[in-house]
Write an enzyme that holds these catalytic residues in place. Sequence first.
Site, mmCIF file in Angstrom:
data_model
loop_
_atom_site.group_PDB
_atom_site.id
_atom_site.type_symbol
_atom_site.label_atom_id
_atom_site.label_comp_id
_atom_site.label_asym_id
_atom_site.label_seq_id
_atom_site.Cartn_x
_atom_site.Cartn_y
_atom_site.Cartn_z
ATOM 1 N N ARG A 140 35.313 -60.386 -41.839
ATOM 2 C CA ARG A 140 36.368 -60.485 -42.861
ATOM 3 C C ARG A 140 37.343 -59.410 -42.457
ATOM 4 O O ARG A 140 37.024 -58.218 -42.498
ATOM 5 C CB ARG A 140 35.777 -60.232 -44.254
ATOM 6 C CG ARG A 140 36.831 -60.146 -45.363
ATOM 7 C CD ARG A 140 37.498 -61.501 -45.585
ATOM 8 N NE ARG A 140 38.320 -61.479 -46.813
ATOM 9 C CZ ARG A 140 39.606 -61.201 -46.843
ATOM 10 N NH1 ARG A 140 40.237 -60.904 -45.721
ATOM 11 N NH2 ARG A 140 40.270 -61.217 -47.987
ATOM 12 N N HIS A 194 41.555 -55.377 -44.621
ATOM 13 C CA HIS A 194 42.380 -55.789 -45.748
ATOM 14 C C HIS A 194 42.226 -54.815 -46.909
ATOM 15 O O HIS A 194 41.372 -53.926 -46.888
ATOM 16 C CB HIS A 194 42.000 -57.197 -46.207
ATOM 17 C CG HIS A 194 40.613 -57.287 -46.806
ATOM 18 N ND1 HIS A 194 39.462 -57.261 -46.052
ATOM 19 C CD2 HIS A 194 40.199 -57.383 -48.090
ATOM 20 C CE1 HIS A 194 38.404 -57.344 -46.840
ATOM 21 N NE2 HIS A 194 38.823 -57.415 -48.088
ATOM 22 N N HIS A 199 43.123 -54.717 -51.572
ATOM 23 C CA HIS A 199 43.500 -55.476 -52.761
ATOM 24 C C HIS A 199 44.188 -54.572 -53.776
ATOM 25 O O HIS A 199 43.982 -53.351 -53.784
ATOM 26 C CB HIS A 199 42.266 -56.073 -53.458
ATOM 27 C CG HIS A 199 41.302 -56.759 -52.555
ATOM 28 N ND1 HIS A 199 41.474 -58.034 -52.109
ATOM 29 C CD2 HIS A 199 40.123 -56.328 -52.018
ATOM 30 C CE1 HIS A 199 40.455 -58.372 -51.341
ATOM 31 N NE2 HIS A 199 39.629 -57.358 -51.271
ATOM 32 N N GLU A 202 37.223 -54.114 -56.186
ATOM 33 C CA GLU A 202 36.268 -55.101 -55.657
ATOM 34 C C GLU A 202 34.829 -54.588 -55.778
ATOM 35 O O GLU A 202 34.478 -53.560 -55.206
ATOM 36 C CB GLU A 202 36.580 -55.376 -54.184
ATOM 37 C CG GLU A 202 35.559 -56.243 -53.457
ATOM 38 C CD GLU A 202 35.870 -56.390 -51.970
ATOM 39 O OE1 GLU A 202 37.000 -56.825 -51.652
ATOM 40 O OE2 GLU A 202 35.013 -56.051 -51.124
ATOM 41 N N HIS A 230 39.484 -51.888 -46.092
ATOM 42 C CA HIS A 230 38.097 -52.008 -45.667
ATOM 43 C C HIS A 230 37.913 -53.266 -44.832
ATOM 44 O O HIS A 230 38.787 -54.139 -44.791
ATOM 45 C CB HIS A 230 37.163 -52.036 -46.879
ATOM 46 C CG HIS A 230 37.508 -53.063 -47.905
ATOM 47 N ND1 HIS A 230 38.499 -52.862 -48.848
ATOM 48 C CD2 HIS A 230 37.021 -54.309 -48.158
ATOM 49 C CE1 HIS A 230 38.600 -53.913 -49.637
ATOM 50 N NE2 HIS A 230 37.712 -54.827 -49.229
ATOM 51 N N GLU A 260 42.434 -64.670 -53.793
ATOM 52 C CA GLU A 260 42.299 -64.253 -52.399
ATOM 53 C C GLU A 260 43.598 -64.462 -51.628
ATOM 54 O O GLU A 260 43.827 -63.833 -50.602
ATOM 55 C CB GLU A 260 41.166 -65.039 -51.734
ATOM 56 C CG GLU A 260 39.773 -64.472 -51.996
ATOM 57 C CD GLU A 260 39.473 -63.280 -51.102
ATOM 58 O OE1 GLU A 260 39.341 -63.459 -49.885
ATOM 59 O OE2 GLU A 260 39.362 -62.169 -51.633
#
Length: 431
Positions: free
Chosen positions: A160, A163, A165, A169, A208, A230
């Site tokens: 993943r 990125h 946010h 999370e 992360h 997302e």
Amino acid sequence: MKAQFFLPLPLALLPLVGSVPAPRASNPPLRGSEALVGYSPTEKIAPGPKPDIKCSLLPAQTADPQLGEYLDLEKVENPQPIRGNTGGDDPGPRNYYYDKINSDKLAPPRNRQWFHDQCSMADGLGIDSAGWARQENIDVMPAATEMAGVDMRLEPHGYRELHWHVAAEWSLVLNGSCRIQAVNENGQTFVDDVTAGDLWFFPPGVPHSIQALEAGVEFLLVFDDGAFSEDNTFLASEVFLHTPKSVLAQDLGVDVSAFKNLPDDELYIFGGTPAPKDIEKQNVTTPAGVIPRTQSYSYHLSEQPAHEVAGGSVKIADPATFPIASNFSAAIVTVHPGGMREIHWHPTSDEWTFFIQGQGRATLFSAPQSANTFDYRAGDVAYFPKSNSHYIQNTGDEDLVFVEVLQADLFTDIALGQWLASTPGRSYRTP
């Protein structure tokens, strides 16, 4: 026999029938110790075997996913979210009945759709299938205003991408294992390996990444915003794509030629090379050092013994033992066949629940006379507004396992049985 209550605990399970066993002298506490927080050089994560998923793909699933051919999955024993070189296998939890009659949601003919057993699947990109994600938010569950969820699968060694946010999370690893890395605003770094049953938490804005280990990984993500999507994730690849190469070169102190092979689109989920078996080889440090263990982004809940109660067991993880997750409190609840999670409510928080194993039903009562009963299977989501009473029964022949997530600094509830047992009889008995 009459139903009997188990009352001494603030969080308990009500058995439907039978007697209440006496608590064991060695029964573990509801919460774990501080030793379960964060990375330790002595810890060893066993990746475990790759899930043995026996399945067959329809011819249309091996074709170019852009063709978008119809998939008739109703006669497929174990349908998988795969189209061409996108997606990946799914070891569960899932509602197989729903998947079979909603093939274009399990394996959508185009990318960037979402689902959580009632939305669509989004596939990872790459030469080989790298993984998938499915999402639940207010678009599909309007009542869930405070929290949203994502179920994500990474194939062995899949990434993943880097990125961050706007929302916080919180994560529970459902199966497999992975390596997580991050850096905070003070330049302190973090790395840890987590496995099935473990947690992680990344505050808003903290960049992360996640890489699956040998067996692949599936994890549940919960965000503190019911409108979270997302699609709104800040990806490293998107930052590069939307910044002039001359600016990137100046910012990073390299020649413009270093960016000649940038991808044409976001990476999101993609295949990778195996992570070093020695995690210390990826334990990057800076002059700021590593993140203090008391503020670590991981918690090894898998190593916390479950507290046994009448009809099942429970594990609690909240800021009392996982401080960085300052507003996330959770209970992993196991209900044996014939048992139920007693009638209760949470005065200060909504409850977001994900069903990990088994099947059950719940009734939500909202004053003055609204009562709605729902049936659930593994992979489904439930949402109970604050101070609205509800229960969850095990309606199957195996253990029912689910996680209750609250936006609270301590996991608490009020149980109907405990309330009545603590109230003088004259307060509620009719003449």
